[in-house]
Scaffold this motif. Structure first.
Motif, PDB file in Angstrom:
ATOM      1  N   PHE A  40      -1.411   6.480  -6.466  1.00  0.00           N
ATOM      2  CA  PHE A  40      -0.665   6.666  -5.240  1.00  0.00           C
ATOM      3  C   PHE A  40       0.771   6.510  -5.205  1.00  0.00           C
ATOM      4  O   PHE A  40       1.464   6.009  -6.144  1.00  0.00           O
ATOM      5  CB  PHE A  40      -1.444   5.795  -4.059  1.00  0.00           C
ATOM      6  N   GLU A  41       1.391   6.894  -4.150  1.00  0.00           N
ATOM      7  CA  GLU A  41       2.937   6.985  -4.143  1.00  0.00           C
ATOM      8  C   GLU A  41       3.460   5.620  -3.671  1.00  0.00           C
ATOM      9  O   GLU A  41       2.984   4.840  -2.660  1.00  0.00           O
ATOM     10  CB  GLU A  41       3.555   8.308  -3.300  1.00  0.00           C
ATOM     11  N   GLU A  42       4.821   5.431  -4.035  1.00  0.00           N
ATOM     12  CA  GLU A  42       5.578   4.314  -3.617  1.00  0.00           C
ATOM     13  C   GLU A  42       6.113   4.647  -2.208  1.00  0.00           C
ATOM     14  O   GLU A  42       6.391   5.845  -1.886  1.00  0.00           O
ATOM     15  CB  GLU A  42       6.570   3.939  -4.446  1.00  0.00           C
ATOM     16  N   PRO A  43       6.159   3.759  -1.252  1.00  0.00           N
ATOM     17  CA  PRO A  43       6.811   4.194   0.218  1.00  0.00           C
ATOM     18  C   PRO A  43       8.420   4.617  -0.202  1.00  0.00           C
ATOM     19  O   PRO A  43       8.985   3.844  -1.261  1.00  0.00           O
ATOM     20  CB  PRO A  43       6.612   2.852   0.890  1.00  0.00           C
ATOM     21  N   TRP A  44       8.630   5.130   0.585  1.00  0.00           N
ATOM     22  CA  TRP A  44      10.187   5.765   0.613  1.00  0.00           C
ATOM     23  C   TRP A  44      11.054   4.505   1.154  1.00  0.00           C
ATOM     24  O   TRP A  44      10.564   3.742   2.044  1.00  0.00           O
ATOM     25  CB  TRP A  44      10.258   6.887   1.437  1.00  0.00           C
ATOM     26  N   GLU A  45      12.145   4.409   0.623  1.00  0.00           N
ATOM     27  CA  GLU A  45      13.135   3.280   0.979  1.00  0.00           C
ATOM     28  C   GLU A  45      13.985   4.130   2.083  1.00  0.00           C
ATOM     29  O   GLU A  45      14.398   5.225   1.809  1.00  0.00           O
ATOM     30  CB  GLU A  45      13.911   2.724  -0.073  1.00  0.00           C
ATOM     31  N   HIS A  46      14.665   3.094   2.916  1.00  0.00           N
ATOM     32  CA  HIS A  46      15.560   3.998   4.186  1.00  0.00           C
ATOM     33  C   HIS A  46      16.773   4.564   3.125  1.00  0.00           C
ATOM     34  O   HIS A  46      17.293   3.824   2.106  1.00  0.00           O
ATOM     35  CB  HIS A  46      16.089   2.949   5.207  1.00  0.00           C
ATOM     36  N   GLY A  47      17.395   5.744   3.556  1.00  0.00           N
ATOM     37  CA  GLY A  47      18.368   6.262   2.765  1.00  0.00           C
ATOM     38  C   GLY A  47      17.654   7.381   1.862  1.00  0.00           C
ATOM     39  O   GLY A  47      18.827   8.039   1.298  1.00  0.00           O
ATOM     40  N   ASP A  48      16.678   7.255   1.311  1.00  0.00           N
ATOM     41  CA  ASP A  48      16.030   8.097   0.365  1.00  0.00           C
ATOM     42  C   ASP A  48      15.916   9.663   0.990  1.00  0.00           C
ATOM     43  O   ASP A  48      15.791   9.843   2.315  1.00  0.00           O
ATOM     44  CB  ASP A  48      14.620   7.845  -0.026  1.00  0.00           C
ATOM     45  N   PRO A  70      -4.874  11.989   0.722  1.00  0.00           N
ATOM     46  CA  PRO A  70      -4.785  10.612   0.272  1.00  0.00           C
ATOM     47  C   PRO A  70      -6.226  10.050   0.072  1.00  0.00           C
ATOM     48  O   PRO A  70      -6.680   9.394  -0.673  1.00  0.00           O
ATOM     49  CB  PRO A  70      -3.903   9.871   0.878  1.00  0.00           C
ATOM     50  N   ASN A  71      -6.980   9.936   1.366  1.00  0.00           N
ATOM     51  CA  ASN A  71      -8.314   9.286   1.605  1.00  0.00           C
ATOM     52  C   ASN A  71      -9.204  10.054   0.689  1.00  0.00           C
ATOM     53  O   ASN A  71     -10.065   9.456   0.096  1.00  0.00           O
ATOM     54  CB  ASN A  71      -8.637   9.574   2.886  1.00  0.00           C
ATOM     55  N   LYS A  72      -9.264  11.538   0.599  1.00  0.00           N
ATOM     56  CA  LYS A  72      -9.981  12.011  -0.453  1.00  0.00           C
ATOM     57  C   LYS A  72      -9.777  11.736  -1.937  1.00  0.00           C
ATOM     58  O   LYS A  72     -10.769  11.647  -2.685  1.00  0.00           O
ATOM     59  CB  LYS A  72     -10.079  13.775  -0.138  1.00  0.00           C
ATOM     60  N   ILE A  73      -8.611  11.576  -2.329  1.00  0.00           N
ATOM     61  CA  ILE A  73      -8.270  11.163  -3.641  1.00  0.00           C
ATOM     62  C   ILE A  73      -8.818   9.970  -3.915  1.00  0.00           C
ATOM     63  O   ILE A  73      -9.510   9.611  -4.863  1.00  0.00           O
ATOM     64  CB  ILE A  73      -6.565  11.118  -3.740  1.00  0.00           C
ATOM     65  N   PHE A  74      -8.515   8.894  -2.946  1.00  0.00           N
ATOM     66  CA  PHE A  74      -9.309   7.479  -3.188  1.00  0.00           C
ATOM     67  C   PHE A  74     -10.663   7.602  -3.417  1.00  0.00           C
ATOM     68  O   PHE A  74     -11.238   6.930  -4.532  1.00  0.00           O
ATOM     69  CB  PHE A  74      -8.972   6.605  -1.912  1.00  0.00           C
ATOM     70  N   GLN A  84       4.917   1.003 -12.798  1.00  0.00           N
ATOM     71  CA  GLN A  84       5.881   0.648 -12.062  1.00  0.00           C
ATOM     72  C   GLN A  84       5.375  -0.598 -11.172  1.00  0.00           C
ATOM     73  O   GLN A  84       4.295  -0.877 -11.055  1.00  0.00           O
ATOM     74  CB  GLN A  84       6.181   1.747 -10.930  1.00  0.00           C
ATOM     75  N   ASP A  85       6.415  -1.391 -10.741  1.00  0.00           N
ATOM     76  CA  ASP A  85       6.116  -2.388  -9.898  1.00  0.00           C
ATOM     77  C   ASP A  85       5.480  -2.118  -8.488  1.00  0.00           C
ATOM     78  O   ASP A  85       5.887  -0.932  -7.979  1.00  0.00           O
ATOM     79  CB  ASP A  85       7.338  -3.145  -9.444  1.00  0.00           C
ATOM     80  N   VAL A  86       4.602  -2.926  -7.877  1.00  0.00           N
ATOM     81  CA  VAL A  86       3.975  -2.319  -6.744  1.00  0.00           C
ATOM     82  C   VAL A  86       5.079  -2.714  -5.703  1.00  0.00           C
ATOM     83  O   VAL A  86       5.699  -3.608  -5.553  1.00  0.00           O
ATOM     84  CB  VAL A  86       2.753  -3.276  -6.295  1.00  0.00           C
ATOM     85  N   PRO A  87       5.228  -1.604  -4.612  1.00  0.00           N
ATOM     86  CA  PRO A  87       5.908  -1.826  -3.467  1.00  0.00           C
ATOM     87  C   PRO A  87       5.377  -2.384  -2.283  1.00  0.00           C
ATOM     88  O   PRO A  87       4.068  -2.420  -2.187  1.00  0.00           O
ATOM     89  CB  PRO A  87       6.332  -0.148  -3.007  1.00  0.00           C
ATOM     90  N   MET A  88       5.989  -2.823  -1.269  1.00  0.00           N
ATOM     91  CA  MET A  88       5.289  -3.026  -0.022  1.00  0.00           C
ATOM     92  C   MET A  88       4.932  -1.922   0.971  1.00  0.00           C
ATOM     93  O   MET A  88       5.750  -0.776   0.803  1.00  0.00           O
ATOM     94  CB  MET A  88       6.218  -3.958   0.731  1.00  0.00           C
ATOM     95  N   GLY A  89       4.095  -1.908   1.691  1.00  0.00           N
ATOM     96  CA  GLY A  89       3.684  -1.092   2.733  1.00  0.00           C
ATOM     97  C   GLY A  89       2.920   0.336   2.118  1.00  0.00           C
ATOM     98  O   GLY A  89       3.231   1.265   2.792  1.00  0.00           O
ATOM     99  N   LYS A  90       2.569   0.411   1.023  1.00  0.00           N
ATOM    100  CA  LYS A  90       1.972   1.250   0.262  1.00  0.00           C
ATOM    101  C   LYS A  90       0.858   1.909   1.044  1.00  0.00           C
ATOM    102  O   LYS A  90       0.608   3.151   1.008  1.00  0.00           O
ATOM    103  CB  LYS A  90       1.611   0.771  -1.119  1.00  0.00           C
ATOM    104  N   ILE A  91       0.106   1.350   1.618  1.00  0.00           N
ATOM    105  CA  ILE A  91      -1.020   1.716   2.418  1.00  0.00           C
ATOM    106  C   ILE A  91      -0.808   2.615   3.484  1.00  0.00           C
ATOM    107  O   ILE A  91      -1.075   3.844   3.624  1.00  0.00           O
ATOM    108  CB  ILE A  91      -2.137   0.628   2.980  1.00  0.00           C
ATOM    109  N   GLU A  92       0.290   2.127   4.268  1.00  0.00           N
ATOM    110  CA  GLU A  92       0.837   2.945   5.329  1.00  0.00           C
ATOM    111  C   GLU A  92       1.517   4.186   4.889  1.00  0.00           C
ATOM    112  O   GLU A  92       1.395   5.220   5.383  1.00  0.00           O
ATOM    113  CB  GLU A  92       1.803   1.952   6.138  1.00  0.00           C
ATOM    114  N   ALA A  93       2.362   3.863   3.608  1.00  0.00           N
ATOM    115  CA  ALA A  93       3.209   5.118   3.273  1.00  0.00           C
ATOM    116  C   ALA A  93       2.157   6.302   2.612  1.00  0.00           C
ATOM    117  O   ALA A  93       2.765   7.446   2.663  1.00  0.00           O
ATOM    118  CB  ALA A  93       3.917   4.553   2.030  1.00  0.00           C
ATOM    119  N   ASN A  94       0.932   5.945   2.312  1.00  0.00           N
ATOM    120  CA  ASN A  94       0.334   7.126   1.749  1.00  0.00           C
ATOM    121  C   ASN A  94      -0.758   7.344   2.756  1.00  0.00           C
ATOM    122  O   ASN A  94      -1.582   8.258   2.581  1.00  0.00           O
ATOM    123  CB  ASN A  94      -0.482   6.508   0.471  1.00  0.00           C
TER     124      ASN A  94
END
Length: 297
Positions: A289-297, A250-254, A187-197
């Motif tokens: 790692f997971e994509e950040p959620w978009e508003h409305g999800d 997530p940190n342990k996964i990395f 998939q394409d990379v989303p923004m805010g992924k570090i924070e989302a995970n």
């Protein structure tokens, strides 16, 4: 926090989280010995006398340590352990210590254990009781010299570490050799992924360092004789990630992904930076790692 600091702190945290029983006491003694040298006196059981309720003593602070790191800590056993060890320490060592420290590997202590420590402190004027866990030992770990850190965990990657195709080749070929199914999508990379995970500052430092070298990974795949190598490795990373996310944070996964990609050998700083570059490349592509959620999800 720079890349070198982040690398060593992650290595320490991994060692802390994995150690149990005698291995945890070995870890504690190693950190304290390196940080305080001759000021710290380690203690181990001796014949029928045992350890006399002393797992270590910091002379300059008149601080006595008791280490407790079972595979699973229960409240009742922790209370019994603290009571027995503290009362025993007063019998054998009271004239030598003013601070009694309970070193543990739990993810926080339950309230009844904290209350017990507070009650004992109130009942024993002149003695300070403190629990030490991951964060307290992390502060001690930060006292270690670069030479000590390199001796323990090997060289760390830094901003000055030069990375070439040969470093990438070794890492990529090893990962490519892993068996993995071929039904993963990229998939394409989303923004805010570090924070989302909810990834830590250390992981963010690793990824940012790796991302500066990630274009080399893409160029490597473009030049490699097997045009499908990049996707094969993506599948391996995705499969490894999916198996880890069932039981780890997530940190342990990395950290586990990093160790998996590095292999068994300690490796050079170039090798480790190559691993970070590959991790950053696939993180950006959203293979791990997971994509950040978009508003409305």
């Amino acid at each position: 926090m720079n890349l070198e600091q982040a690398y060593y702190e992650q290595k320490f945290e991994n060692a802390f989280l994995r150690a149990r029983g005698n291995a945890f006491q070995d870890l504690f003694e190693r950190i304290m010995g390196l940080a305080y040298r001759v000021d710290f006196m380690a203690s181990r059981p001796w014949g029928s006398r045992g350890d006399r309720k002393n797992d270590g003593f910091l002379k300059s602070e008149r601080r006595l340590f008791q280490v407790y790191a079972p595979n699973e800590m229960t409240e009742s056993k922790a209370i019994a352990k603290i009571t027995e060890d503290f009362e025993g320490a007063k019998v054998h060592w009271r004239e030598h210590f003013d601070k009694w420290t309970f070193v543990h590997n739990a993810d926080g202590l339950p309230p009844h254990v904290m209350k017990l420590l507070s009650d004992f402190e109130n009942e024993n004027m002149g003695i300070t009781l403190e629990p030490w866990g991951l964060e307290e030992l992390r502060l001690v770990f930060r006292r270690l010299s670069r030479e000590d850190l390199q001796s323990w965990f090997g060289p760390a990657p830094t901003k000055e570490t030069r990375l070439g195709f040969e470093d990438l080749r070794i890492v990529l070929e090893r990962i490519a050799a892993q068996n993995a199914p071929s039904d993963q999508t990229v998939q394409d990379v989303p923004m805010g992924k570090i924070e989302a995970n909810a990834l830590s500052e250390s992981v963010a430092v690793f990824l940012k360092a790796g991302m500066t070298k990630a274009p080399l990974v893409e160029e490597f795949f473009a030049r490699w004789h097997d045009p499908g190598l990049g996707e094969k490795i993506a599948e391996s990373f995705s499969t490894q990630y999916e198996s880890l996310r069932k039981e780890f944070t997530p940190n342990k996964i990395f950290s586990e992904l990093q160790d998996w990609a590095e292999g068994q050998d300690r490796g050079t700083s170039e090798h480790k930076l190559a691993v970070l570059a590959v991790l950053a490349y696939y993180f950006e592509r959203c293979d791990i790692f997971e994509e950040p959620w978009e508003h409305g999800d």
